[in-house]
Design an enzyme around this catalytic site. Structure first.
Site, PDB file in Angstrom:
ATOM      1  N   CYS A 141       4.509  27.689  48.174  1.00 63.61           N
ATOM      2  CA  CYS A 141       5.858  28.006  47.718  1.00 63.61           C
ATOM      3  C   CYS A 141       5.781  28.530  46.284  1.00 63.61           C
ATOM      4  O   CYS A 141       5.176  27.892  45.410  1.00 63.61           O
ATOM      5  CB  CYS A 141       6.741  26.766  47.783  1.00 63.61           C
ATOM      6  SG  CYS A 141       8.391  26.985  47.069  1.00 63.61           S
ATOM      7  N   CYS A 187      11.506  25.818  51.963  1.00 63.25           N
ATOM      8  CA  CYS A 187      10.478  24.862  51.544  1.00 63.25           C
ATOM      9  C   CYS A 187      11.079  23.467  51.616  1.00 63.25           C
ATOM     10  O   CYS A 187      12.123  23.190  51.008  1.00 63.25           O
ATOM     11  CB  CYS A 187      10.020  25.188  50.124  1.00 63.25           C
ATOM     12  SG  CYS A 187       8.948  23.933  49.394  1.00 63.25           S
ATOM     13  N   CYS A 212       9.435  34.782  59.617  1.00 61.87           N
ATOM     14  CA  CYS A 212       9.604  36.012  58.841  1.00 61.87           C
ATOM     15  C   CYS A 212       9.918  35.613  57.400  1.00 61.87           C
ATOM     16  O   CYS A 212      11.023  35.134  57.099  1.00 61.87           O
ATOM     17  CB  CYS A 212      10.731  36.847  59.437  1.00 61.87           C
ATOM     18  SG  CYS A 212      10.949  38.452  58.660  1.00 61.87           S
TER      19      CYS A 212
END
Length: 229
Positions: A141, A187, A212
């Protein structure tokens, strides 16, 4: 009184089986012989065994606790070993474990990262840094650094954004869009927007899913620099 005299008196006695408490003169011949002729033992008889109760000097223990857990010391050490063993394979951060205000996020993210990660924007297709990248490594992330995807799960979907068929267990949160048409992925640790997940598109992958993801939401760590592979 001599032994022979006592023997004579015993033989003349009219009571062959006197009471156990009778004087020596009234006792049977065998008892008198044992009394006078028995040799004293050179070694005193050992006292009967005494019952010993184990106890512990520690004030918080009784003897049952001592026998079961050695004053809880053994059990405590075992618990510590279990905790150390469990911590050697730490799970991903729990959902919402990274908490920051939007002002804090705006201060640490670039304007484009903030627009996509915090405001749920989307980058233009085909423009992302990682769209065509297939090097070995881990994608984290970009906001909090939580590992999200292995490069081995990335595939070429032709959609213009990085595509993955699965993330690290527990690292990706899914939330249906308000209109119910798509499922947003974020996340799980910090809530940063990643993109959307689609299922049943017919891609030849183990999960038949396509994550995606915006490149700007990710940070790639090459395998040579990462130990999570």
């Amino acid at each position: 009184m001599g032994v022979q005299h006592l023997l004579k008196l015993r033989m003349a006695s009219p009571h062959p089986h006197p009471h156990p408490g009778a004087p020596l003169a009234a006792r049977p011949l065998s008892a008198l012989a044992s009394f006078f002729l028995a040799r004293p033992s050179s070694t005193a008889a050992a006292p009967p065994p005494r019952h010993v109760t184990l106890s512990c000097s520690r004030p918080h223990c009784n003897h049952n606790q001592w026998a079961a857990s050695r004053c809880r010391g053994t059990a405590g050490r075992r618990r510590l070993q279990v905790v150390v063993a469990m911590s050697s394979s730490a799970p991903p951060p729990p959902p919402g474990s990274v908490q920051k205000s939007e002002e804090e996020w705006e201060a640490i993210l670039s304007p484009e990262q903030f627009r996509i990660l915090r405001l749920k924007g989307t980058e233009y297709p085909g423009t992302g840094e990682y769209d065509k990248l297939f090097a070995e490594g881990v994608y984290e992330c970009a906001g909090c650094g939580t590992p999200l995807y292995k490069s081995s799960t990335k595939f070429n979907s032709g959609c213009g954004w990085p595509a993955f068929y699965e993330g690290f267990p527990g690292a990706i949160a899914r939330t249906p869009d308000p209109d119910g048409r798509r499922i947003e992925i974020t996340c799980a640790a910090c809530g940063g927007h990643l993109g959307h997940v689609f299922k049943g598109e017919g891609f030849n992958t183990p999960t038949d899913e396509r994550h995606c993801v915006n490149s700007i939401s990710l940070k790639f760590i090459p395998a040579s620099e990462d130990s999570k592979l």
